[in-house]
Write an enzyme that holds these catalytic residues in place. Structure first.
Site, mmCIF file in Angstrom:
data_model
loop_
_atom_site.group_PDB
_atom_site.id
_atom_site.type_symbol
_atom_site.label_atom_id
_atom_site.label_comp_id
_atom_site.label_asym_id
_atom_site.label_seq_id
_atom_site.Cartn_x
_atom_site.Cartn_y
_atom_site.Cartn_z
ATOM 1 N N GLY A 14 24.748 78.127 56.113
ATOM 2 C CA GLY A 14 24.560 78.303 57.532
ATOM 3 C C GLY A 14 25.900 78.273 58.228
ATOM 4 O O GLY A 14 26.920 77.912 57.629
ATOM 5 N N GLY A 60 27.221 76.731 61.794
ATOM 6 C CA GLY A 60 26.863 76.046 63.036
ATOM 7 C C GLY A 60 28.060 76.030 63.966
ATOM 8 O O GLY A 60 29.040 76.747 63.765
ATOM 9 N N GLY A 61 27.939 75.197 64.986
ATOM 10 C CA GLY A 61 28.989 75.112 65.969
ATOM 11 C C GLY A 61 30.335 74.716 65.379
ATOM 12 O O GLY A 61 31.373 75.088 65.888
ATOM 13 N N GLY A 69 31.464 75.355 62.281
ATOM 14 C CA GLY A 69 32.000 76.217 61.232
ATOM 15 C C GLY A 69 30.952 76.483 60.185
ATOM 16 O O GLY A 69 29.779 76.132 60.331
ATOM 17 N N LYS A 70 31.395 77.135 59.110
ATOM 18 C CA LYS A 70 30.442 77.541 58.086
ATOM 19 C C LYS A 70 30.188 76.443 57.070
ATOM 20 O O LYS A 70 31.072 75.651 56.780
ATOM 21 C CB LYS A 70 30.977 78.776 57.374
ATOM 22 C CG LYS A 70 31.028 79.976 58.300
ATOM 23 C CD LYS A 70 31.518 81.199 57.561
ATOM 24 C CE LYS A 70 31.301 82.423 58.446
ATOM 25 N NZ LYS A 70 32.009 83.595 57.950
ATOM 26 N N VAL A 71 28.988 76.457 56.529
ATOM 27 C CA VAL A 71 28.642 75.475 55.506
ATOM 28 C C VAL A 71 28.241 76.225 54.243
ATOM 29 O O VAL A 71 27.406 77.129 54.281
ATOM 30 C CB VAL A 71 27.473 74.579 55.947
ATOM 31 C CG1 VAL A 71 27.250 73.477 54.930
ATOM 32 C CG2 VAL A 71 27.723 74.002 57.310
ATOM 33 N N ASP A 104 26.051 64.498 68.833
ATOM 34 C CA ASP A 104 25.396 65.802 68.700
ATOM 35 C C ASP A 104 24.116 65.677 67.882
ATOM 36 O O ASP A 104 23.961 66.311 66.841
ATOM 37 C CB ASP A 104 26.360 66.814 68.080
ATOM 38 C CG ASP A 104 25.893 68.250 68.305
ATOM 39 O OD1 ASP A 104 24.969 68.445 69.121
ATOM 40 O OD2 ASP A 104 26.432 69.163 67.670
#
Ligand SMILES: *[C@@H]1O[C@H](CO)[C@@H](O)[C@H](O)[C@H]1NC(C)=O
Ligand SMILES: *[C@@H]1O[C@H](CO)[C@@H](O)[C@H](O)[C@H]1NC(C)=O
Ligand SMILES: *[C@@H]1O[C@H](CO)[C@@H](O)[C@H](O)[C@H]1NC(C)=O
Ligand SMILES: *[C@@H]1O[C@H](CO)[C@@H](O)[C@H](O)[C@H]1NC(C)=O
Ligand SMILES: *[C@@H]1O[C@H](CO)[C@@H](O)[C@H](O)[C@H]1NC(C)=O
Ligand SMILES: *[C@@H]1O[C@H](CO)[C@@H](O)[C@H](O)[C@H]1NC(C)=O
Ligand SMILES: *[C@@H]1O[C@H](CO)[C@@H](O)[C@H](O)[C@H]1NC(C)=O
Ligand SMILES: *[C@@H]1O[C@H](CO)[C@@H](O)[C@H](O)[C@H]1NC(C)=O
Ligand SMILES: *[C@@H]1O[C@H](CO)[C@@H](O)[C@H](O)[C@H]1NC(C)=O
Length: 655
Positions: A355, A357-358, A360-362, A472
């Site tokens: 994924g 997200g805010g 960066g990439k995972v 968050d």
């Protein structure tokens, strides 16, 4: 400057000697050190230096000024317990010189009779006939003395009034898989030591680890023997002792904490000074350094080396990871190499992308030992910001809880930070509740996940001296492990973005729909603003609806909190429940969960419950037993005066 609080505590203790002893020195003040010195020991630039380099024979001791009670009477065999932790650094001037190290000591005297310098730690005598005297030391020995049966030149030992240890263990710590990772105690690095002295069981546990490694769960050395009672007097001084001969070997104590009623407080290791040898900042081997110094034209050599490195750097620029900087050595349980992570993720292949997200990439990765990991790549603009962030995150490396996604380590390449986490096979919570999920969570599972996350967040807020704000919390940051239990991920990450002041964005960090209303004006996240976000999650999970459902235009956007609140005002809050799980829940139970969600979302941060209270309700069997005061005033914000509420107003801060 005001005297440090531990100093006040000390005064208090002097006035009331029957109090328990509990102190924490994160640094030492030369004019008011809070400890007493013997021999050459002193405070030098905010740390204790035990020996004097210029004296051929030097010994030094530092003790807490008053004795601590170890047993009720001299004849008693029931010992008291204590817990202590400290940070030390031993840096021989010549790496290969025979060194001595230092000891942590419990002694009836600040000047033990016939104590000798050199290999006797400034503590023991050379008496060959052993005698029982109240002197018990834990040695951190950095030299091998065959005459004392030392096993090697880097070990820990229990010394019962005798330089010859009754038990030793090689210096190191046991990692999560039970392997012993060696810790070199005489290369100047800051070493963190923990000693747990369990009096009633006559047990001593000693643990060491480099700074940045969270406290290992298994001790390095465990010693259990009632004989220790013979070496303990009713009251004893606690402190440190070290000595030297010809060889210069500064032994430093950087910080010290102690508690004789429970666990010693955590030392803040973030800003401790570092005493590394000057050569450690480049990657030359010690041998090469020696070669250069011996060479008569050192300058030329250095110059040509510089050119060589320049050439090498240029050549390897893109393949090789950045040179490791000094500050990086201090952080984290484990630093992975870029190659290792690249290999694990098939070169950060799109196929492994979990994924983006805010932050960066995972990517999903598999280490060579077939451990599955998740690698989060975080881009960052400034190295300075990264460094501050690392310090922050490093102290969070200690956070371990069954309901947090465990961080395993990190890697940095240029300004990109890669954080390595345990892989959570079931992905994030949002995938199981919104729209038409592949698999819908049933009510029982939802209750469980909420309770899990509440516990994880409660641990962040209340499990430490320091309150850790998540900043968050949202359903996509809640991950489900193989047993579908909830775990909170990404804690602390938001902090990176507040350090990172990018123009055109405000400093508010978080996610639209989950942000507490007060953040729009004060922008300082608090535990209460986390509670608010968690309240939104509760409502989502119970209702199966996103916090904001977009309509065709703003007028038609539906803010979940407002909807639930309106239903509450109309006395039919249970209608907010997810229709897809109808019949799985008791009406009272569902009502109460929704009410707790609303209570958490109270517009006034002061009126929100603490996570402790939320846990008590969600984890408790009988959810309907929620204390009434938590649930008063839920209607606030539901009627006309709700303009400061609901999260919509903070929208501009996100883009
Ligand atoms: C050290 O202690 C002295 C005396 O209490 C105080 O005046 C001084 O400000 C302290 N220094 C630091 C750095 O705390
Ligand atoms: C170390 O010892 C030397 C010689 O005895 C003495 O002159 C010096 O003051 C000592 N240094 C410190 C910092 O105590
Ligand atoms: C402690 O033991 C010694 C020798 O066994 C004995 O002489 C002494 O009276 C005892 N003291 C107390 C307070 O019991
Ligand atoms: C401990 O030291 C005190 C004097 O400071 C002495 O009176 C006492 O006998 C000593 N205890 C033992 C067990 O040697
Ligand atoms: C013990 O040390 C003393 C003082 O340094 C010395 O005179 C004595 O000879 C030593 N004894 C032994 C057995 O080494
Ligand atoms: C634990 O330490 C052993 C020995 O140093 C090492 O082989 C192993 O990879 C380590 N395991 C982890 C999870 O770091
Ligand atoms: C010491 O470590 C052992 C495990 O090796 C543990 O069972 C014991 O509870 C520990 N004791 C203390 C006082 O920490
Ligand atoms: C020392 O331990 C006791 C018992 O666990 C605890 O109540 C106390 O808060 C501890 N002191 C500090 C400052 O952590
Ligand atoms: C540790 O100290 C640093 C600065 O010295 C501070 O920013 C940080 O908040 C402290 N951390 C804790 C856990 O108190």
């Amino acid at each position: 400057m005001r005297p440090p609080p531990q100093f006040l505590l000390l005064l208090l203790y002097l006035v009331y000697p029957c109090f328990s002893v509990d102190f924490l020195f994160n640094s030492f003040n030369a004019t008011a050190p809070g400890v007493i010195f013997r021999g050459d020991a002193r405070v030098d630039s905010s740390v204790i230096l035990l020996t004097n380099d210029t004296n051929q024979y030097s010994l030094g001791r530092a003790f807490y000024p008053t004795r601590i009670q170890m047993k009720q009477t001299q004849n008693s065999t029931i010992l008291s317990s204590f817990s202590t932790s400290f940070v030390f650094s031993v840096l021989p001037e010549i790496a290969s010189s025979p060194g001595f190290g230092l000891t942590f000591v419990l002694s009836n005297w600040t000047d033990p009779p016939n104590a000798l310098a050199s290999q006797y730690f400034g503590l023991f005598s050379n008496a060959t006939v052993s005698s029982q005297a109240p002197l018990l030391a834990i040695e951190f020995d950095t030299g091998q003395n065959p005459e004392f049966n030392d096993p090697d030149g880097n070990h820990i030992g229990i010394d019962l009034n005798n330089i010859e240890s009754t038990k030793t263990a090689p210096a190191g710590y046991y990692n999560s898989s039970g392997g012993l990772v060696p810790v070199i105690m005489n290369n100047g690095q800051n070493v963190h030591a923990w000693i747990d002295f369990d009096g009633p069981n006559f047990e001593i546990n000693v643990t060491v680890a480099p700074i940045g490694v969270s406290r290992p769960s298994a001790p390095t050395l465990n010693y259990k023997n009632p004989v220790i009672a013979n070496y303990v007097s009713a009251e004893m001084y606690v402190g440190f002792s070290a000595s030297k001969t010809t060889w210069v070997e500064p032994q430093r104590i950087l910080a010290w904490s102690f508690n004789d009623t429970g666990l010693a407080r955590d030392i803040n290791t973030t800003n401790l000074p570092v005493f590394l040898p000057p050569s450690s900042s480049n990657s030359l081997s010690a041998g090469a350094i020696a070669g250069i110094t011996i060479g008569c034209s050192a300058f030329v050599v250095i110059l040509s080396f510089g050119l060589y490195r320049f050439w090498l750097n240029k050549k390897l620029k893109d393949q090789e990871e950045d040179e490791i900087e000094d500050w990086e050595r201090e952080y984290w349980p484990h630093r992975y190499s870029y190659e290792e992570l690249s290999q694990a993720t098939n070169g950060f292949s799109q196929d492994e992308l979990l994924g983006s997200g805010g932050f960066g990439k995972v990517y999903k990765g598999t280490l060579s030992n077939s451990t599955e990991i998740a690698v989060k790549c975080v881009n960052h603009d400034s190295k300075q910001g990264l460094r501050e962030f690392m310090a922050e995150i490093s102290s969070m490396g200690r956070l371990q809880h069954k309901n947090l996604v465990q961080m395993r380590g990190w890697c940095r390449k240029s300004n990109e930070l890669m954080l390595v986490y345990d892989y959570m096979p079931n992905g994030s919570l949002d995938r199981y509740i919104f729209n038409k999920p592949k698999k819908l969570l049933n009510w029982k599972q939802r209750r469980q996940v909420l309770a899990d996350v509440a516990e994880g967040l409660n641990y962040l807020h209340h499990g430490w001296d320091q309150v850790v704000i998540h900043r968050d919390i949202k359903s996509s940051n809640i991950l489900l492990d193989s047993e579908m239990r909830g775990r909170l991920g990404d804690f602390g990450l938001a902090k990176l973005y507040s350090h990172n002041e990018v123009p055109n964005t405000t400093r508010v960090v978080g996610t639209l729909g989950y942000l507490a209303p007060e953040l729009a004006t004060i922008a300082v996240p608090t535990a209460a603003s986390d509670v608010y976000s968690f309240g939104v999650v509760i409502l989502e999970v119970a209702s199966g609806r996103r916090p904001i459902e977009m309509g065709r235009d703003e007028e038609e956007d539906r803010v979940l909190i407002d909807c639930v609140r309106e239903l509450y005002v109309e006395g039919k809050v249970v209608e907010a429940a997810d229709e897809r799980i109808q019949g799985e829940y008791g009406v009272e139970e569902m009502e109460m969960v929704l009410k707790i969600g609303l209570a958490c979302c109270h517009p006034d941060p002061q009126r929100r419950p603490s996570m402790k209270e939320v846990v008590a309700v969600l984890v408790g069997e009988d959810v309907a037993a929620a204390p009434a005061e938590l649930l008063s005033d839920l209607a606030r914000g539901a009627t006309g005066d709700n303009n400061d509420d609901g999260g919509r107003e903070v929208a501009p801060s996100q883009h």
